[in-house]
Scaffold this motif. Structure first.
Motif, PDB file in Angstrom:
ATOM      1  N   ALA A  78       0.829  -1.200   0.000  1.00 11.99           N
ATOM      2  CA  ALA A  78       0.000   0.000   0.000  1.00 11.99           C
ATOM      3  C   ALA A  78       0.866   1.254   0.000  1.00 11.99           C
ATOM      4  N   THR A  79       0.401   2.270  -0.712  1.00  6.29           N
ATOM      5  CA  THR A  79       1.059   3.573  -0.713  1.00  6.29           C
ATOM      6  C   THR A  79       0.000   4.661  -0.769  1.00  6.29           C
ATOM      7  N   ASP A  80       0.295   5.767  -0.144  1.00  3.84           N
ATOM      8  CA  ASP A  80      -0.588   6.933  -0.223  1.00  3.84           C
ATOM      9  C   ASP A  80      -0.250   7.810  -1.417  1.00  3.84           C
ATOM     10  N   ASP A  81       0.939   7.600  -2.010  1.00  2.00           N
ATOM     11  CA  ASP A  81       1.401   8.423  -3.132  1.00  2.00           C
ATOM     12  C   ASP A  81       2.284   7.541  -4.004  1.00  2.00           C
ATOM     13  N   ALA A  82       1.693   6.957  -5.039  1.00  2.00           N
ATOM     14  CA  ALA A  82       2.427   6.007  -5.876  1.00  2.00           C
ATOM     15  C   ALA A  82       3.625   6.660  -6.551  1.00  2.00           C
ATOM     16  N   ALA A  83       3.477   7.896  -7.019  1.00  2.00           N
ATOM     17  CA  ALA A  83       4.579   8.555  -7.718  1.00  2.00           C
ATOM     18  C   ALA A  83       5.756   8.805  -6.781  1.00  2.00           C
ATOM     19  N   PRO A 105     -11.307   4.711 -11.683  1.00  2.00           N
ATOM     20  CA  PRO A 105     -11.508   5.098 -10.281  1.00  2.00           C
ATOM     21  C   PRO A 105     -11.028   4.036  -9.287  1.00  2.00           C
ATOM     22  N   VAL A 106     -10.509   2.913  -9.805  1.00  2.00           N
ATOM     23  CA  VAL A 106     -10.187   1.771  -8.960  1.00  2.00           C
ATOM     24  C   VAL A 106      -8.963   2.046  -8.092  1.00  2.00           C
ATOM     25  N   GLY A 107      -7.919   2.651  -8.675  1.00  2.00           N
ATOM     26  CA  GLY A 107      -6.700   2.937  -7.945  1.00  2.00           C
ATOM     27  C   GLY A 107      -5.538   3.111  -8.898  1.00  2.00           C
ATOM     28  N   THR A 108      -4.337   3.216  -8.354  1.00  2.00           N
ATOM     29  CA  THR A 108      -3.124   3.420  -9.137  1.00  2.00           C
ATOM     30  C   THR A 108      -2.123   2.328  -8.797  1.00  2.00           C
ATOM     31  N   MET A 109      -1.535   1.725  -9.827  1.00  2.00           N
ATOM     32  CA  MET A 109      -0.597   0.619  -9.614  1.00  2.00           C
ATOM     33  C   MET A 109       0.778   0.959 -10.150  1.00  2.00           C
ATOM     34  N   ALA A 119      10.539  -8.916  -8.054  1.00  2.00           N
ATOM     35  CA  ALA A 119       9.409  -8.086  -8.453  1.00  2.00           C
ATOM     36  C   ALA A 119       8.421  -7.884  -7.305  1.00  2.00           C
ATOM     37  N   PHE A 120       7.833  -6.699  -7.265  1.00  2.00           N
ATOM     38  CA  PHE A 120       6.754  -6.395  -6.335  1.00  2.00           C
ATOM     39  C   PHE A 120       5.947  -5.250  -6.919  1.00  2.00           C
ATOM     40  N   GLY A 121       4.817  -4.960  -6.317  1.00  2.00           N
ATOM     41  CA  GLY A 121       3.965  -3.893  -6.805  1.00  2.00           C
ATOM     42  C   GLY A 121       3.642  -2.882  -5.722  1.00  2.00           C
ATOM     43  N   LEU A 122       3.110  -1.742  -6.162  1.00  2.00           N
ATOM     44  CA  LEU A 122       2.527  -0.736  -5.277  1.00  2.00           C
ATOM     45  C   LEU A 122       1.064  -0.595  -5.640  1.00  2.00           C
ATOM     46  N   TRP A 123       0.251  -0.295  -4.639  1.00  2.00           N
ATOM     47  CA  TRP A 123      -1.160  -0.036  -4.886  1.00  2.00           C
ATOM     48  C   TRP A 123      -1.600   1.179  -4.073  1.00  2.00           C
ATOM     49  N   GLN A 124      -2.041   2.211  -4.798  1.00  2.00           N
ATOM     50  CA  GLN A 124      -2.651   3.388  -4.171  1.00  2.00           C
ATOM     51  C   GLN A 124      -4.157   3.246  -4.339  1.00  2.00           C
ATOM     52  N   ALA A 125      -4.830   2.993  -3.248  1.00  2.00           N
ATOM     53  CA  ALA A 125      -6.242   2.624  -3.309  1.00  2.00           C
ATOM     54  C   ALA A 125      -7.121   3.767  -3.798  1.00  2.00           C
ATOM     55  N   GLY A 126      -8.081   3.379  -4.646  1.00  2.00           N
ATOM     56  CA  GLY A 126      -9.211   4.225  -4.974  1.00  2.00           C
ATOM     57  C   GLY A 126     -10.446   3.500  -4.488  1.00  2.00           C
ATOM     58  N   GLU A 127     -11.324   3.137  -5.411  1.00  2.00           N
ATOM     59  CA  GLU A 127     -12.493   2.349  -5.028  1.00  2.00           C
ATOM     60  C   GLU A 127     -12.101   0.938  -4.572  1.00  2.00           C
ATOM     61  N   HIS A 128     -11.000   0.448  -5.099  1.00  2.00           N
ATOM     62  CA  HIS A 128     -10.490  -0.884  -4.737  1.00  2.00           C
ATOM     63  C   HIS A 128      -9.478  -0.700  -3.607  1.00  2.00           C
ATOM     64  N   THR A 129      -9.810  -1.175  -2.414  1.00  2.00           N
ATOM     65  CA  THR A 129      -8.963  -0.925  -1.243  1.00  2.00           C
ATOM     66  C   THR A 129      -7.973  -2.042  -0.958  1.00  2.00           C
ATOM     67  N   GLY A 130      -8.047  -3.138  -1.725  1.00  2.00           N
ATOM     68  CA  GLY A 130      -7.137  -4.245  -1.494  1.00  2.00           C
ATOM     69  C   GLY A 130      -7.852  -5.430  -0.875  1.00  2.00           C
ATOM     70  N   VAL A 131      -7.077  -6.264  -0.197  1.00  2.00           N
ATOM     71  CA  VAL A 131      -7.622  -7.461   0.437  1.00  2.00           C
ATOM     72  C   VAL A 131      -8.663  -7.065   1.485  1.00  2.00           C
ATOM     73  N   GLN A 132      -9.822  -7.708   1.422  1.00  2.00           N
ATOM     74  CA  GLN A 132     -10.889  -7.426   2.380  1.00  2.00           C
ATOM     75  C   GLN A 132     -11.049  -8.528   3.426  1.00  2.00           C
ATOM     76  N   ARG A 133     -10.577  -9.715   3.126  1.00  2.00           N
ATOM     77  CA  ARG A 133     -10.598 -10.820   4.087  1.00  2.00           C
ATOM     78  C   ARG A 133      -9.190 -11.404   4.136  1.00  2.00           C
ATOM     79  N   PHE A 134      -8.696 -11.694   5.363  1.00  2.00           N
ATOM     80  CA  PHE A 134      -7.327 -12.167   5.511  1.00  2.00           C
ATOM     81  C   PHE A 134      -7.218 -12.992   6.793  1.00  2.00           C
ATOM     82  N   ASN A 135      -6.127 -13.755   6.873  1.00  2.00           N
ATOM     83  CA  ASN A 135      -5.840 -14.585   8.061  1.00  2.00           C
ATOM     84  C   ASN A 135      -6.923 -15.610   8.358  1.00  2.00           C
TER      85      ASN A 135
END
Length: 252
Positions: A78-83, A105-109, A119-135
């Protein structure tokens, strides 16, 4: 119940997705193994699908971005500022493979490589906030990287995300955090096991998952065994993508 409907704190592993050579086959394989249902697949989003467990999103799946690449799982932080985070990746010696890309509107990758080529990714959430169920069984429980230079990797990820590290006694392994809660781990590459970032799914039975993967044409890279964290195994799907499974910690 471990659920979340808001954006994850910066630096948290917040999303995972699978680049598939065989989208329909991967849907069937992981859907059966982990009890997932699927939505999406719209052409405007490149056929990208969201997997859900009990009605909450847990992972993504889409066609490989580059033909000929091996199928694999990607961990997104997760990031608040992908750039700004992409700039820190470059400054710390990493490579930005896919520059910040707004997906409606989903987010920025972002897709990046650390200095060791992982390799890894960044995700700046928009309407898509990421994983909603975990553990919970059928969902993400842990993310970790196997690297050739742990000290160098720790320096890089600290510079990018501000991680703090807690070495594990007697192991070439450390967990990372940005507050009090461990977010993932970093350890040395082990013979016969995958290099780079990997995902681990919670399951009701590690041995049952091993049997299901073998029945589905996959392989066992590390057989199920008990640990202080629970019973785990390292597996490979039938297209060669590695992942782990973890059954809850054994009762005392």
């Amino acid at each position: 119940m471990s659920t979340r409907d808001t954006a994850w704190p910066a630096g948290s592993p917040c999303w995972i997705d699978y680049g598939a050579a065989d989208v329909d086959g991967a849907k069937a394989f992981y859907g059966e193994l982990l009890g997932w249902t699927w939505s999406g697949g719209d052409p405007e989003y490149g056929g990208y699908l969201n997997a859900a467990k009990d009605g909450r999103q847990v992972a993504g799946l889409g066609p490989l971005m580059t033909e000929g690449d091996p199928p694999s799982w990607t961990t997104y932080f997760a990031t608040d500022d992908a750039a700004a985070t992409a700039q820190r990746i470059r400054a710390a010696g990493g490579t930005v493979v896919v520059e910040p890309m707004e997906i409606g509107p989903v987010g920025t990758m972002v897709i990046a490589l650390d200095p060791q080529g992982n390799a890894f990714g960044l995700w700046q959430a928009g309407e898509h906030t990421g994983v909603q169920r975990f553990n919970e069984p059928g969902s993400l429980v842990w993310n970790e990287a196997a690297v050739e230079d742990r000290a160098g990797a720790q320096d890089f990820y600290t510079a990018v995300f501000g991680f703090e590290w807690d070495p594990m006694e007697g192991m070439d392994y450390a967990t990372f955090r940005t507050g009090d809660r461990p977010l993932g781990g970093l350890g040395a590459v082990q013979p016969g096991l995958p290099k780079g970032w990997s995902v681990c799914f919670a399951v009701a039975s590690a041995d049952g998952a091993v049997s299901a993967v073998e029945a589905g044409g996959g392989k066992v890279l590390h057989p199920a065994e008990d640990s202080q964290f629970g019973r785990f195994a390292v597996l490979e799907d039938r297209w060669g993508a590695a992942f782990s499974v973890m059954q809850g910690a054994p009762e005392e």
